[in-house]
Design a protein around this motif. Structure first.
Motif, PDB file in Angstrom:
ATOM      1  N   SER A 154       0.819  -1.217   0.000  1.00 54.93           N
ATOM      2  CA  SER A 154       0.000   0.000   0.000  1.00 54.93           C
ATOM      3  C   SER A 154       0.851   1.266   0.000  1.00 54.93           C
ATOM      4  O   SER A 154       0.416   2.312  -0.485  1.00 54.93           O
ATOM      5  CB  SER A 154      -0.951   0.011   1.202  1.00 54.93           C
ATOM      6  OG  SER A 154      -0.228   0.198   2.413  1.00 54.93           O
ATOM      7  N   GLU A 155       2.074   1.176   0.525  1.00 54.79           N
ATOM      8  CA  GLU A 155       2.981   2.324   0.541  1.00 54.79           C
ATOM      9  C   GLU A 155       3.837   2.405  -0.722  1.00 54.79           C
ATOM     10  O   GLU A 155       4.681   3.284  -0.843  1.00 54.79           O
ATOM     11  CB  GLU A 155       3.890   2.250   1.769  1.00 54.79           C
ATOM     12  CG  GLU A 155       3.178   2.430   3.094  1.00 54.79           C
ATOM     13  CD  GLU A 155       2.552   3.808   3.228  1.00 54.79           C
ATOM     14  OE1 GLU A 155       3.189   4.800   2.830  1.00 54.79           O
ATOM     15  OE2 GLU A 155       1.407   3.891   3.722  1.00 54.79           O
ATOM     16  N   GLY A 156       3.644   1.459  -1.626  1.00 56.06           N
ATOM     17  CA  GLY A 156       4.438   1.445  -2.847  1.00 56.06           C
ATOM     18  C   GLY A 156       5.874   1.016  -2.595  1.00 56.06           C
ATOM     19  O   GLY A 156       6.772   1.333  -3.371  1.00 56.06           O
ATOM     20  N   LEU A 157       6.094   0.272  -1.515  1.00 58.43           N
ATOM     21  CA  LEU A 157       7.446  -0.164  -1.153  1.00 58.43           C
ATOM     22  C   LEU A 157       7.652  -1.649  -1.420  1.00 58.43           C
ATOM     23  O   LEU A 157       8.681  -2.225  -1.036  1.00 58.43           O
ATOM     24  CB  LEU A 157       7.716   0.153   0.323  1.00 58.43           C
ATOM     25  CG  LEU A 157       7.701   1.655   0.649  1.00 58.43           C
ATOM     26  CD1 LEU A 157       7.821   1.880   2.151  1.00 58.43           C
ATOM     27  CD2 LEU A 157       8.820   2.379  -0.101  1.00 58.43           C
ATOM     28  N   ALA A 158       6.694  -2.266  -2.085  1.00 54.57           N
ATOM     29  CA  ALA A 158       6.790  -3.663  -2.508  1.00 54.57           C
ATOM     30  C   ALA A 158       5.836  -3.861  -3.670  1.00 54.57           C
ATOM     31  O   ALA A 158       4.853  -3.127  -3.812  1.00 54.57           O
ATOM     32  CB  ALA A 158       6.437  -4.613  -1.364  1.00 54.57           C
ATOM     33  N   VAL A 159       6.131  -4.845  -4.510  1.00 57.92           N
ATOM     34  CA  VAL A 159       5.235  -5.201  -5.609  1.00 57.92           C
ATOM     35  C   VAL A 159       4.864  -6.668  -5.461  1.00 57.92           C
ATOM     36  O   VAL A 159       5.559  -7.439  -4.795  1.00 57.92           O
ATOM     37  CB  VAL A 159       5.884  -4.961  -6.990  1.00 57.92           C
ATOM     38  CG1 VAL A 159       6.143  -3.482  -7.199  1.00 57.92           C
ATOM     39  CG2 VAL A 159       7.174  -5.767  -7.130  1.00 57.92           C
ATOM     40  N   VAL A 160       3.751  -7.039  -6.062  1.00 60.97           N
ATOM     41  CA  VAL A 160       3.281  -8.417  -5.975  1.00 60.97           C
ATOM     42  C   VAL A 160       4.036  -9.272  -6.985  1.00 60.97           C
ATOM     43  O   VAL A 160       4.165  -8.899  -8.154  1.00 60.97           O
ATOM     44  CB  VAL A 160       1.766  -8.498  -6.249  1.00 60.97           C
ATOM     45  CG1 VAL A 160       1.275  -9.932  -6.121  1.00 60.97           C
ATOM     46  CG2 VAL A 160       1.013  -7.590  -5.285  1.00 60.97           C
ATOM     47  N   VAL A 179      -4.549  -3.905  -3.594  1.00 63.35           N
ATOM     48  CA  VAL A 179      -3.811  -2.858  -2.885  1.00 63.35           C
ATOM     49  C   VAL A 179      -2.727  -2.272  -3.782  1.00 63.35           C
ATOM     50  O   VAL A 179      -2.496  -1.058  -3.797  1.00 63.35           O
ATOM     51  CB  VAL A 179      -3.201  -3.434  -1.587  1.00 63.35           C
ATOM     52  CG1 VAL A 179      -2.272  -2.419  -0.930  1.00 63.35           C
ATOM     53  CG2 VAL A 179      -4.299  -3.827  -0.609  1.00 63.35           C
ATOM     54  N   GLU A 180      -2.078  -3.134  -4.566  1.00 66.44           N
ATOM     55  CA  GLU A 180      -1.032  -2.665  -5.473  1.00 66.44           C
ATOM     56  C   GLU A 180      -1.598  -1.713  -6.525  1.00 66.44           C
ATOM     57  O   GLU A 180      -0.971  -0.701  -6.863  1.00 66.44           O
ATOM     58  CB  GLU A 180      -0.366  -3.850  -6.161  1.00 66.44           C
ATOM     59  CG  GLU A 180       0.783  -3.454  -7.090  1.00 66.44           C
ATOM     60  CD  GLU A 180       1.382  -4.640  -7.813  1.00 66.44           C
ATOM     61  OE1 GLU A 180       2.589  -4.868  -7.674  1.00 66.44           O
ATOM     62  OE2 GLU A 180       0.629  -5.349  -8.519  1.00 66.44           O
ATOM     63  N   SER A 185      -2.017   3.641  -8.874  1.00 67.79           N
ATOM     64  CA  SER A 185      -2.823   4.794  -9.311  1.00 67.79           C
ATOM     65  C   SER A 185      -2.415   6.066  -8.580  1.00 67.79           C
ATOM     66  O   SER A 185      -2.452   7.162  -9.141  1.00 67.79           O
ATOM     67  CB  SER A 185      -4.309   4.512  -9.068  1.00 67.79           C
ATOM     68  OG  SER A 185      -4.749   3.406  -9.829  1.00 67.79           O
ATOM     69  N   ALA A 186      -2.021   5.909  -7.303  1.00 65.62           N
ATOM     70  CA  ALA A 186      -1.607   7.064  -6.501  1.00 65.62           C
ATOM     71  C   ALA A 186      -0.139   7.419  -6.718  1.00 65.62           C
ATOM     72  O   ALA A 186       0.351   8.382  -6.125  1.00 65.62           O
ATOM     73  CB  ALA A 186      -1.848   6.775  -5.016  1.00 65.62           C
ATOM     74  N   LYS A 187       0.550   6.612  -7.560  1.00 70.09           N
ATOM     75  CA  LYS A 187       1.974   6.844  -7.869  1.00 70.09           C
ATOM     76  C   LYS A 187       2.831   6.908  -6.595  1.00 70.09           C
ATOM     77  O   LYS A 187       3.663   7.796  -6.433  1.00 70.09           O
ATOM     78  CB  LYS A 187       2.148   8.111  -8.709  1.00 70.09           C
ATOM     79  CG  LYS A 187       1.525   8.014 -10.097  1.00 70.09           C
ATOM     80  CD  LYS A 187       1.748   9.274 -10.900  1.00 70.09           C
ATOM     81  CE  LYS A 187       1.393   9.075 -12.372  1.00 70.09           C
ATOM     82  NZ  LYS A 187       0.061   8.532 -12.607  1.00 70.09           N
ATOM     83  N   ALA A 193       6.428   8.748 -10.502  1.00 70.39           N
ATOM     84  CA  ALA A 193       7.087   9.227 -11.708  1.00 70.39           C
ATOM     85  C   ALA A 193       8.330  10.012 -11.315  1.00 70.39           C
ATOM     86  O   ALA A 193       8.463  10.472 -10.176  1.00 70.39           O
ATOM     87  CB  ALA A 193       6.130  10.117 -12.503  1.00 70.39           C
ATOM     88  N   GLY A 194       9.248  10.168 -12.239  1.00 70.33           N
ATOM     89  CA  GLY A 194      10.456  10.951 -11.953  1.00 70.33           C
ATOM     90  C   GLY A 194      11.551  10.128 -11.320  1.00 70.33           C
ATOM     91  O   GLY A 194      11.469   8.901 -11.214  1.00 70.33           O
ATOM     92  N   ASP A 195      12.576  10.792 -10.854  1.00 73.23           N
ATOM     93  CA  ASP A 195      13.733  10.121 -10.289  1.00 73.23           C
ATOM     94  C   ASP A 195      13.430   9.528  -8.925  1.00 73.23           C
ATOM     95  O   ASP A 195      12.732  10.138  -8.105  1.00 73.23           O
ATOM     96  CB  ASP A 195      14.917  11.091 -10.163  1.00 73.23           C
ATOM     97  CG  ASP A 195      15.401  11.594 -11.516  1.00 73.23           C
ATOM     98  OD1 ASP A 195      15.216  10.852 -12.503  1.00 73.23           O
ATOM     99  OD2 ASP A 195      15.924  12.710 -11.580  1.00 73.23           O
TER     100      ASP A 195
END
Length: 201
Positions: A154-160, A179-180, A185-187, A193-195
Motif C-alpha cells: 500500500s505504501e508502494g514499497l513492494a510489488v506483488v 492494494v497494489e 494509481s496514486a503513484k 514518476a520521476g527520479d
C-alpha cells in the motif's frame, strides 16, 4: 451459474493470473482451486501441499531483525527463524541498493521491529543451485490484526510477485493485487514518476 467456477471446483480447470486479475470472481476462483488441490481432484491428483513439516506451523513470536523490505527474523522462545513475505518482492539491498530499497527496509522495521507477530507459513522455495540453493520459507506476517505485506504494498514499497501457474502463492494474493493497483494509481513509492530517491550512505 458461473461455469468457470464450477470447472475449478471439480479440478477440471486452473486459475490463471493474467485473466483472474480482471475477474470479479477471482477470490471465489482461488478458494475453489485451493479446495480442489486439498482434495486432489483430477488436475491436482498428484498435488503435494506446501505446508508440511513442523516448521510450517502457525505461531506467535517477536521480530528481532529486519533484513530487507521483504525478509525478517522472528524469535520464538529464543529460537530465531528467517521468513520472507509471501508473494511480494521489495527493492533489493546489497552493495548498490535498488531505488527505494532503504525506504522499504526502514518502513518494515518501523512497523514490526520488537513487535509480537503472528507468523503463518505458506510455502517454501529453494533458490537455484547457482545462487546457493538456500531454502526460503514464505509467510504472512500479521501484527495487531494487520497484514505486513499489505502495508508494504500500500505504501508502494513492494510489488506483488507474478508467479508461475504451478507455484504456490499467498492466500491473500487477490487482496495484494488490489492494494497494489491503488498504490500504482496514486503513484506511491516505486510507482512514482520521476527520479527515485538517492540511497542514503
Amino acid at each position: 451459474g458461473n461455469m468457470s467456477l464450477e470447472l475449478v471446483k471439480v479440478g477440471l480447470a486452473r486459475v490463471v493470473d493474467w485473466s483472474s486479475q480482471i475477474c470479479a470472481a477471482a477470490p471465489q476462483l482461488r478458494a475453489a482451486e485451493r479446495a480442489a488441490k486439498e482434495r486432489r481432484l483430477r488436475l491436482w491428483k498428484d498435488y503435494v501441499p506446501p505446508n508440511h513439516g513442523g516448521d510450517m506451523v502457525e505461531f506467535q513470536g517477536k521480530v528481532v531483525e529486519v533484513v530487507s523490505g521483504d525478509t525478517l527474523v522472528v524469535s520464538e522462545n529464543g529460537v530465531e527463524r528467517r521468513f520472507s513475505l509471501a508473494s511480494l518482492r521489495c527493492p533489493r539491498m546489497g552493495k548498490e541498493p535498488e531505488p527505494y530499497a532503504n525506504e522499504s527496509k526502514e518502513y518494515l522495521r518501523k512497523i514490526l521491529i520488537g513487535k509480537k507477530v503472528q507468523v503463518v507459513p505458506e510455502y517454501k522455495r529453494t533458490a537455484p543451485a547457482g545462487t546457493g540453493g538456500q531454502e526460503r520459507v514464505f509467510a504472512t506476517i500479521m501484527s495487531s490484526g494487520k497484514n505486513a505485506g499489505e502495508a508494504m504494498v500500500s505504501e508502494g514499497l513492494a510489488v506483488v510477485s507474478r508467479q508461475g501457474q504451478s507455484e504456490e502463492r499467498s492466500v491473500h494474493f487477490e487482496t495484494l493485487l488490489e492494494v497494489e493497483e491503488v498504490a500504482r494509481s496514486a503513484k506511491k513509492g516505486v510507482h512514482a514518476a520521476g527520479d527515485a530517491p538517492r540511497a542514503s550512505v
